[in-house]
Design a protein around this motif. Structure first.
Motif, PDB file in Angstrom:
ATOM      1  N   HIS A  44     -23.832  39.455  37.290  1.00 26.24           N
ATOM      2  CA  HIS A  44     -22.711  40.493  37.143  1.00 26.24           C
ATOM      3  C   HIS A  44     -21.469  39.155  37.201  1.00 26.24           C
ATOM      4  N   GLY A 166     -20.075  63.069  36.520  1.00 29.12           N
ATOM      5  CA  GLY A 166     -20.092  62.043  35.085  1.00 29.12           C
ATOM      6  C   GLY A 166     -20.342  60.710  34.821  1.00 29.12           C
ATOM      7  N   ASP A 179     -24.031  49.520  44.698  1.00 26.46           N
ATOM      8  CA  ASP A 179     -22.796  48.817  44.318  1.00 26.46           C
ATOM      9  C   ASP A 179     -21.786  49.411  44.286  1.00 26.46           C
TER      10      ASP A 179
ATOM     11  N   ASN B   7     -14.416  47.739  27.521  1.00 26.09           N
ATOM     12  CA  ASN B   7     -13.718  47.477  27.924  1.00 26.09           C
ATOM     13  C   ASN B   7     -12.613  47.476  26.654  1.00 26.09           C
ATOM     14  N   GLU B  28     -10.394  52.904  34.465  1.00 29.16           N
ATOM     15  CA  GLU B  28      -9.944  52.609  35.339  1.00 29.16           C
ATOM     16  C   GLU B  28     -11.334  51.641  35.060  1.00 29.16           C
ATOM     17  N   PHE B  29     -10.753  50.476  35.373  1.00 32.45           N
ATOM     18  CA  PHE B  29     -12.104  49.066  35.858  1.00 32.45           C
ATOM     19  C   PHE B  29     -12.129  49.285  37.318  1.00 32.45           C
ATOM     20  N   VAL B  30     -13.730  49.155  37.870  1.00 33.74           N
ATOM     21  CA  VAL B  30     -14.394  48.871  39.035  1.00 33.74           C
ATOM     22  C   VAL B  30     -14.912  47.999  39.079  1.00 33.74           C
ATOM     23  N   LYS B  31     -15.605  47.364  40.250  1.00 28.69           N
ATOM     24  CA  LYS B  31     -16.586  46.900  40.330  1.00 28.69           C
ATOM     25  C   LYS B  31     -16.491  45.217  41.687  1.00 28.69           C
ATOM     26  N   GLN B  36     -22.273  45.389  39.489  1.00 24.94           N
ATOM     27  CA  GLN B  36     -22.494  45.886  38.260  1.00 24.94           C
ATOM     28  C   GLN B  36     -20.909  46.500  38.183  1.00 24.94           C
ATOM     29  N   PHE B  38     -18.291  48.825  36.668  1.00 31.95           N
ATOM     30  CA  PHE B  38     -18.331  50.409  35.741  1.00 31.95           C
ATOM     31  C   PHE B  38     -16.752  50.912  35.757  1.00 31.95           C
ATOM     32  N   ARG B  40     -14.129  53.845  35.512  1.00 34.14           N
ATOM     33  CA  ARG B  40     -13.831  55.129  35.775  1.00 34.14           C
ATOM     34  C   ARG B  40     -12.602  55.871  34.713  1.00 34.14           C
ATOM     35  N   LYS B  54     -15.470  60.683  34.449  1.00 33.06           N
ATOM     36  CA  LYS B  54     -16.541  59.963  33.486  1.00 33.06           C
ATOM     37  C   LYS B  54     -16.377  58.688  34.473  1.00 33.06           C
ATOM     38  N   THR B  55     -18.754  58.359  34.241  1.00 33.95           N
ATOM     39  CA  THR B  55     -18.815  56.625  34.687  1.00 33.95           C
ATOM     40  C   THR B  55     -19.371  56.596  33.991  1.00 33.95           C
ATOM     41  N   LYS B  57     -21.896  52.547  33.123  1.00 37.64           N
ATOM     42  CA  LYS B  57     -21.541  50.724  32.919  1.00 37.64           C
ATOM     43  C   LYS B  57     -21.021  50.219  32.096  1.00 37.64           C
TER      44      LYS B  57
END
Lengths: 309, 189
Positions: A44, A166, A179, B7, B28-31, B36, B38, B40, B54-55, B57
């Motif tokens: 990751h 979603g 996570d 991205n 929104e970038f979440v990590k 991992q 994601f 959002r 929606k989310t 990967k």
């Protein structure tokens, strides 16, 4: 971006206080290279590659391997304030170049290190409430009624579907689910500073597994509200185990269509010579500054934003 | 058609989701540090207008949607379709009731509107944020009452009904915010 002189001055003051804290307990400040021929294999974490003198090199994603080589060489407890680089990370709380405070305390385990981190943060800012401590497994039980000891992949996907709208849960493996749940659901309930400790061994990273329970890794994270600020371990000192984890990382990278990375043999050789038992932690200094300034985005505490994302 | 990876997601990007054209509102970038990543995403279905969460990967991608916004002049309503025209080319586009949706109350012949075309056909109409329209019906004005306070409903030439101050009369022009439907000011002259 607005040039915020006040933030820059406060950053300088925070660095001075951090140095004073470690000087007072006789930790050595070190300065390790940002370029390396090998890098972190974590699936990751993506490294930014560069070319110098016709050689492929990587910008370091953290100073961990270099600092551990110093520990083997007999440095004693050490700390470092440096920049680190991670590709493909940009967002409200992410920037491809960011600032880390990383340190290693010889003879400590992760619980002793949590105490030390709490003490340091108390020196840097006014902490309104006492730090909370909760184990990873307890978090899931308390907030989601999910028992990770028995939960199977389907249970975890079900839990994600109930809490996150979603999303195609079929694309998620068990750790992906965990996570998402901890970062998007559970941590939203945290108030003030909260330590989460004892991570599942599938997320051990470079942490030692608990001798009494190998399902659990001696790893912790510190949150402020829902913002992740620091990650620490009782450090893995077993070179055979470390090599196996690197190789497993690379196998998973290839499986996921990612490039496999060169393993840091210098680091592994150092581990073979024997690393002192210690605990180490990396603190995201930009995020800590965000908390201090009550800023909403990491960008606003950067000294300069040269990338204009 | 091209596709966009997470991205590249940003506000305003038009993508296909479950067979419908959509516009990304927020990404929104979440990590977690060691976990991992994601994205959002808040996304608007351009056909229904509905906003979805929606989310994804990080690294997933969505097909680009053939959607463009074109400024057009509104011509007339034939009872079934509202007709719009690109002024430069005189090219005409009939938009059905669904495509026009709630925007119909702001339509005035000869004025310009933003028409969203999907595969060449209108799926949405956006009026300018502010429009100036004549009052065609309202109760008689109260002379001398220019102080704050009272309002009354007024029907505008496009059909919209907005709340206006008591002193305004039929035949006067008002400036209105189409996003909220709020009266802004009287237009002199």
């Amino acid at each position: 971006m607005q040039f915020q002189l006040e933030n820059i001055k406060t950053r300088a003051l925070v660095y001075q206080k951090i140095r004073a804290f470690f000087n007072a307990i006789d930790y050595l400040e070190v300065d390790t290279p940002l370029l390396g021929k090998a890098t972190n294999t974590d699936i990751h974490i993506q490294s930014i590659q560069a070319v110098t003198c016709d050689r492929q090199v990587y910008l370091q994603t953290s100073p961990e391997f270099s600092m551990k080589r110093l520990l083997v060489a007999g440095s004693g407890s050490i700390y470092q304030i440096c920049h680190a680089f991670r590709d493909e990370e940009k967002g409200r709380y992410h920037h491809p170049e960011f600032t880390l405070l990383e340190w290693y305390s010889c003879g400590f385990d992760y619980h002793a290190l949590m105490n030390q981190l709490e003490q340091l943060i108390g020196n840097l800012l006014d902490v309104a409430q006492p730090f909370q401590r909760i184990s990873y497994f307890e978090c899931f039980k308390t907030h989601l009624h999910l028992d990770l000891k028995s939960a199977r992949l389907d249970d975890c996907r079900q839990c994600v579907a109930e809490h996150i709208s979603g999303i195609d849960t079929l694309l998620l493996n068990r750790d992906d689910c965990l996570d998402l749940l901890i970062s998007q659901v559970i941590s939203k309930q945290f108030k003030g500073f909260t330590f989460v400790y004892d991570y599942p061994s599938s997320q051990a990273s470079l942490a030692k597994l608990k001798r009494s329970n190998p399902e659990v890794a001696e790893r912790f994270e510190l949150f402020f509200n829902d913002l992740e600020l620091a990650n620490g371990f009782s450090e893995l000192t077993d070179s055979t185990e470390q090599r196996a984890r690197f190789e497993q990382d690379n196998a998973r990278r290839v499986e996921s269509g990612l490039e496999s990375y060169l393993i840091d043999e210098d680091f592994l050789q150092a581990l073979e010579r024997g690393m002192p038992e210690c605990a180490g932690v990396a603190v995201g200094l930009d995020r800590l500054l965000m908390v201090m300034f009550e800023e909403e985005s990491l960008k606003s505490v950067l000294t300069l934003d040269t990338l204009n994302f | 058609m091209a596709s966009y990876s997470t991205n590249e997601f940003r506000g305003g990007l038009k993508v296909m989701l479950d067979g419908d054209p959509c516009s990304i509102i927020e990404n929104e970038f979440v990590k977690p540090g060691k976990g991992q990543a994601f994205n959002r995403v808040k996304i608007r279905n351009l056909k229904t207008g509905r906003v979805l969460d929606k989310t994804f990967k990080s690294g997933e991608s969505l097909e680009a949607a053939d959607v463009i916004d074109v400024d057009m002049q509104y011509l007339y309503d034939d009872g079934e379709f509202y007709h719009f025209m690109v002024p430069d080319t005189f090219e005409q586009h009939p938009a059905d009731r669904t495509a026009v949706g709630d925007a119909n109350i702001w339509l005035k012949p000869q004025d310009m509107y933003e028409v969203t075309l999907y595969n060449g056909a209108p799926i949405g109409i956006t009026p300018p944020n502010f429009v100036e329209l004549e009052i065609t019906d309202t109760d008689p004005g109260l002379k001398g009452d220019t102080a704050q306070g009272g309002t009354k409903p007024a029907t505008l030439e496009s059909g919209a009904v907005v709340k206006v101050p008591l002193f305004l009369e039929i035949g006067e022009k008002v400036r209105v915010d189409t996003r909220s439907g709020d009266y802004m000011s009287r237009v002199k002259g």
